[in-house]
Design an enzyme around this catalytic site. Sequence first.
Site, short mmCIF file in Angstrom:
data_model
loop_
_atom_site.label_atom_id
_atom_site.label_comp_id
_atom_site.label_asym_id
_atom_site.label_seq_id
_atom_site.Cartn_x
_atom_site.Cartn_y
_atom_site.Cartn_z
N ASP A 56 0.83 -1.20 0.00
CA ASP A 56 0.00 0.00 0.00
C ASP A 56 0.88 1.26 0.00
O ASP A 56 0.37 2.38 -0.05
CB ASP A 56 -1.01 -0.01 1.15
CG ASP A 56 -0.36 -0.06 2.52
OD1 ASP A 56 0.88 -0.15 2.59
OD2 ASP A 56 -1.10 -0.01 3.52
N SER A 57 2.20 1.07 0.01
CA SER A 57 3.12 2.21 -0.24
C SER A 57 2.81 2.84 -1.59
O SER A 57 3.26 3.95 -1.87
CB SER A 57 4.58 1.73 -0.20
OG SER A 57 4.77 0.61 -1.05
N ASP A 95 -0.87 -6.23 0.12
CA ASP A 95 -1.28 -5.62 1.38
C ASP A 95 -2.80 -5.54 1.51
O ASP A 95 -3.48 -5.13 0.56
CB ASP A 95 -0.76 -4.19 1.46
CG ASP A 95 0.53 -4.08 2.23
OD1 ASP A 95 0.77 -4.90 3.13
OD2 ASP A 95 1.32 -3.15 1.91
N LYS A 124 -0.77 -9.58 3.32
CA LYS A 124 -0.01 -9.00 4.45
C LYS A 124 -0.91 -8.05 5.21
O LYS A 124 -1.64 -7.27 4.58
CB LYS A 124 1.24 -8.27 3.94
CG LYS A 124 1.99 -7.50 5.03
CD LYS A 124 3.39 -7.14 4.62
CE LYS A 124 3.55 -5.86 3.85
NZ LYS A 124 3.06 -4.65 4.56
N GLU A 126 -0.90 -5.32 8.71
CA GLU A 126 -0.20 -4.69 9.82
C GLU A 126 -0.83 -5.22 11.10
O GLU A 126 -2.05 -5.15 11.27
CB GLU A 126 -0.27 -3.17 9.69
CG GLU A 126 0.47 -2.71 8.43
CD GLU A 126 0.60 -1.21 8.27
OE1 GLU A 126 0.25 -0.45 9.19
OE2 GLU A 126 1.06 -0.79 7.19
N GLU A 193 9.49 -3.88 10.26
CA GLU A 193 9.88 -2.60 9.66
C GLU A 193 10.46 -1.67 10.72
O GLU A 193 9.83 -1.43 11.77
CB GLU A 193 8.65 -1.94 8.99
CG GLU A 193 8.98 -0.58 8.39
CD GLU A 193 7.96 -0.06 7.38
OE1 GLU A 193 7.00 -0.78 7.07
OE2 GLU A 193 8.15 1.08 6.92
O1 KIV Z 1 3.56 -1.06 1.64
C1 KIV Z 1 4.75 -1.40 1.59
O2 KIV Z 1 5.46 -1.15 0.62
C2 KIV Z 1 5.32 -2.12 2.72
C3 KIV Z 1 6.80 -2.26 2.74
C4 KIV Z 1 7.41 -1.01 3.24
C5 KIV Z 1 7.24 -3.44 3.50
O3 KIV Z 1 4.61 -2.54 3.59
#
Ligand code: KIV
Length: 275
Positions: A56-57, A95, A124, A126, A193
């Site tokens: 989600d970056s 994510d 993934k 959090e 992280e």
């Molecule tokens: O969203 C993302 O790119 C991440 C990485 C920083 C691990 O969670």
Amino acid sequence: MYTHLELRDSTRPPVSLATLDKMKRDGEKIASITCYDASFGVLVDAAGADVVLVGDSLGMVLQGHDTTVPVTMDEMVYHCRATARGIHRPLLMADLPFASFPTKEIALANSVRLMQEGGAEIVKLESGSGQFEIVEFLASHDIAVCAHLGLKPQSVHKTGGFRVQGRAVDAATQMLSNAKSLEAAGADIILLECIPSDLGARITQALAVPVIGIGAGPDTDGQILVLYDVLDITTGRKPRFVRNFMDGASSNLDALQRYVRAVKDRTYPAPEHCF
Ligand code: KIV
């Protein structure tokens, strides 16, 4: 004009969780990177990445937001589906974005979207103690799960910014305990992280599942970086753990190959990238 799928090496078998478990046992470092579309998907695959994360970056590096909070499920599915078309060998992780897993039932429905519509192989989220039950529920429905601990960008408005986590003894003990509980709940990978290197090493040693780090020191089982940081596309102040792999590279593919090589031969991260 076109994305060259033939750049990928389709003779190497796709990476699975079993591949990553074996890499952990054999001491081979896992090279991971984020990606958001098919064209870069082909390049990261050709470079030899083992795990590709549709993170989600993308809210920050593609959409120009200050945080990952505005990213929606529809946007994650769109970018995951595009990336899936580009890659063949790497394990495809996606994510669950902000507020997409408030209950175990909603987490399941959104994970199914990432897998069925987006082509993700592992989701993934959090995580902390509030997510043990969700991870257990997803695992019981045969969803592969990566639990993300340490700095959790979706929580920045609550926690007060992008800061190193787990420096205090109590916080480190709590993170180690959460990592063990998430593994017991069924997490297949733990991602750490922005934490001190010694805590990254302790958590990695304590778990049987692979641990992938970003700013978590040299001793995790693998490393991950944001694609746009590796290729020096992002501007402004960079986190300490970022290394510009375009420096001295002849092309994007060359830079990505340098990144994968540096993770495998343990020259990245160097002490200057660690906390
Ligand atoms: O969203 C993302 O790119 C991440 C990485 C920083 C691990 O969670």
